[in-house]
Write an enzyme that holds these catalytic residues in place. Structure first.
Site, PDB file in Angstrom:
ATOM      1  N   TYR A 144      26.590 -76.710 -67.709  1.00 25.71           N
ATOM      2  CA  TYR A 144      25.663 -77.693 -67.134  1.00 25.71           C
ATOM      3  C   TYR A 144      26.165 -79.131 -67.273  1.00 25.71           C
ATOM      4  CZ  TYR A 144      22.971 -73.455 -67.543  1.00 25.71           C
ATOM      5  OH  TYR A 144      22.578 -72.143 -67.462  1.00 25.71           O
ATOM      6  N   TYR A 204      17.372 -83.448 -70.794  1.00 20.96           N
ATOM      7  CA  TYR A 204      16.786 -82.561 -71.805  1.00 20.96           C
ATOM      8  C   TYR A 204      16.788 -83.167 -73.205  1.00 20.96           C
ATOM      9  CZ  TYR A 204      18.180 -79.024 -68.291  1.00 20.96           C
ATOM     10  OH  TYR A 204      18.379 -78.289 -67.152  1.00 20.96           O
ATOM     11  N   GLU A 226      22.617 -61.873 -68.974  1.00 19.07           N
ATOM     12  CA  GLU A 226      23.213 -62.835 -68.028  1.00 19.07           C
ATOM     13  C   GLU A 226      23.312 -64.218 -68.661  1.00 19.07           C
ATOM     14  OE1 GLU A 226      20.276 -61.998 -65.019  1.00 19.07           O
ATOM     15  OE2 GLU A 226      18.995 -63.555 -65.864  1.00 19.07           O
ATOM     16  N   PRO A 227      24.178 -64.345 -69.647  1.00 20.34           N
ATOM     17  CA  PRO A 227      24.325 -65.632 -70.317  1.00 20.34           C
ATOM     18  C   PRO A 227      25.137 -66.638 -69.507  1.00 20.34           C
ATOM     19  CG  PRO A 227      25.850 -64.047 -71.245  1.00 20.34           C
ATOM     20  CD  PRO A 227      25.079 -63.313 -70.185  1.00 20.34           C
ATOM     21  N   GLY A 228      24.754 -67.880 -69.612  1.00 16.67           N
ATOM     22  CA  GLY A 228      25.544 -68.970 -69.042  1.00 16.67           C
ATOM     23  C   GLY A 228      26.158 -69.754 -70.191  1.00 16.67           C
ATOM     24  N   CYS A 275      23.762 -97.728 -63.579  1.00 23.83           N
ATOM     25  CA  CYS A 275      22.696 -98.716 -63.672  1.00 23.83           C
ATOM     26  C   CYS A 275      21.348 -98.044 -63.898  1.00 23.83           C
ATOM     27  CB  CYS A 275      22.690 -99.612 -62.439  1.00 23.83           C
ATOM     28  SG  CYS A 275      24.187-100.605 -62.415  1.00 23.83           S
ATOM     29  N   GLU A 276      21.246 -97.420 -65.033  1.00 19.22           N
ATOM     30  CA  GLU A 276      20.061 -96.748 -65.559  1.00 19.22           C
ATOM     31  C   GLU A 276      20.306 -96.745 -67.061  1.00 19.22           C
ATOM     32  OE1 GLU A 276      17.685 -94.563 -63.956  1.00 19.22           O
ATOM     33  OE2 GLU A 276      18.518 -94.590 -61.923  1.00 19.22           O
ATOM     34  N   ARG A 327      22.700 -83.891 -69.231  1.00 14.07           N
ATOM     35  CA  ARG A 327      21.848 -83.205 -70.202  1.00 14.07           C
ATOM     36  C   ARG A 327      21.185 -84.110 -71.238  1.00 14.07           C
ATOM     37  NH1 ARG A 327      23.149 -79.712 -73.374  1.00 14.07           N
ATOM     38  NH2 ARG A 327      21.514 -78.208 -73.013  1.00 14.07           N
ATOM     39  N   GLY A 348      19.466 -66.866 -72.806  1.00 12.97           N
ATOM     40  CA  GLY A 348      18.724 -67.769 -73.674  1.00 12.97           C
ATOM     41  C   GLY A 348      19.326 -67.866 -75.056  1.00 12.97           C
TER      42      GLY A 348
END
Ligand SMILES: *Cc1c(COP(=O)(O)O)cnc(C)c1O
Length: 410
Positions: A365, A311, A268-270, A337-338, A307, A227
């Protein structure tokens, strides 16, 4: 974080050259930055027995996994497929933590067969696990301390309604299950969400976990999840890792003295390890002047960088091929097409059709959340390692789109 012209070089490799050689869109990763982040974290916790487990769902290219392993890093996985990627990259099973949510006991049994460290976040599964293995396979338990953490509700996973973990209030029940089935609990885990700014949140969570830990006698490690917040825009405040290291270390050492044994401390970082290492290079297809805005339409979109849409994430954008152009305001949008806005109201050096733009923080991500929506190909990936650009994933082709389609008589 205003980027200067020289910043377009990664280890002496010009990002524009990478775009020219490998085409666009393309993800480019800086191996040195990943190693630097890893060392920063281990440096901040040098006075405890620290193990980092890279949360590989952020970026699963096996070369990234190999790079981190070569530094001594372990792996955090959330699916049996990620476990297999880890093995493919050369990890020993015992270096891999498996932290699934909502998977069947069958998948967990497969992971046991492979020999990875299991982390369970559901009492029903814990009972089935105990029934199958008793004390023969040690297990870690994921607790939910119910701390509201993280900037965005979709990435905050510790709150009371969250599907993750076993509520810390259910520890008495967990203890009964552990006793009934004679389960060996060798670790306790929490992961409260992403983008935690305040070290206090980790401290409160850690204290709750320490408290629960007194009841478990076989512990070998405590896993405080991840986090850590990384910088996305100029002036962003990020988690003060060094301060966090000092404070957690003190508390952890005190806890270990009370507990009577020195345990390992895991994270456990990403994002923290890979986010800033990545640049997503796209080409400006069209400039479109409307009555209200100037749009830059690029050769990518939410299919390659989800993302911003998912988000509301901010990814800094730089015009690599016109660094001295006059600053103008643009909305950078995708070709899907969005409504797939990648950057709204951005001040960029004048963008001309054909210019190459870099989207920052594209290590985590980005590729791992990409799709074939609109039947577009997934981009290539390039790793800059030891001063050279290496292709580490080929761009998809039409064959990839139809490989698994089965044509029937119509
Ligand atoms: C996603 C995830 C992480 C990594 O989160 P970041 O915000 O990328 O650091 C760590 N642990 C678990 C269990 C996760 O699901």
């Amino acid at each position: 974080m205003e980027l200067k012209e020289t910043s377009y070089q990664i280890q002496g490799v010009d990002l524009l050259d990478v775009a020219n050689e490998y085409g666009s869109p393309v993800y480019v990763y800086d191996a040195d930055k990943i190693v630097k982040q890893y060392k920063r974290l281990t440096g901040a916790f040098k006075d405890v027995d620290l193990k980092i487990k890279y949360a590989c769902k952020a970026l699963t290219n096996i070369n990234i996994l190999k790079l981190l392993r070569s530094e001594g890093c372990g792996l955090d996985t959330v699916s049996i497929q990620e476990v297999k990627l880890g093995l493919e990259a050369g990890y020993e099973p015992h270096e891999i933590l498996y932290t699934p949510n909502g998977v069947s006991i069958d998948e967990i049994k497969k992971a046991v067969e492979i020999g990875v460290q299991i982390n369970i976040d559901n009492i029903s599964i814990l009972e089935q696990f105990g029934d199958a293995y008793g004390s023969s396979v040690p297990v870690c338990i994921r607790l939910n301390p119910h701390i509201m953490a993280g900037g965005h509700s979709h990435i905050s996973v510790g709150h009371i309604d969250s599907k993750f973990g076993i509520s810390i209030h259910q520890v008495p029940h967990v203890l009964r299950v552990v006793k009934n089935y004679d389960i060996k609990v060798n670790g306790l885990h929490m992961h409260t969400g992403s983008d935690i700014l305040d070290p206090e949140v980790f401290i409160i969570g850690a204290d709750l976990l320490f408290n629960a830990a007194r009841e478990f006698k076989d512990l070998e490690f405590m896993d405080f999840g991840s986090g850590f917040k990384v910088g996305y825009r100029q002036g962003d405040v990020t988690t003060d890792i060094e301060a966090l290291g000092k404070r957690i270390t003190e508390r952890f050492q005190t806890f270990c003295e009370d507990y009577g044994r020195a345990l390992q401390l895991w994270f456990e970082p990403g994002k923290f390890l890979v986010s800033e290492s990545g640049y997503f290079l796209v080409r400006a297809n069209v400039i479109k002047q409307t009555t209200s805005t100037v749009f830059v339409g690029v050769d990518s979109g939410q299919n390659h960088l989800l993302r911003p849409k998912l988000y509301d994430a901010y990814h800094q954008i730089t015009n690599l091929s016109n660094p001295n152009g006059t600053k103008r305001i643009y909305s950078v949008v995708g070709y899907i097409c969005e409504t797939d806005t990648l950057g709204y109201d951005r001040q960029l050096n004048e963008v001309r059709e054909g210019d190459i733009l870099a989207m920052h923080n594209a290590g985590a991500y980005a590729m791992s959340m990409s799709s074939n929506y609109n039947s577009r190909y997934r981009p290539a990936e390039v790793l800059i390692h030891k001063g050279k650009a290496h292709l580490i994933r080929k761009r998809e082709t039409f064959d990839d789109l139809i490989r698994n389609q089965v044509s029937i008589e119509i």
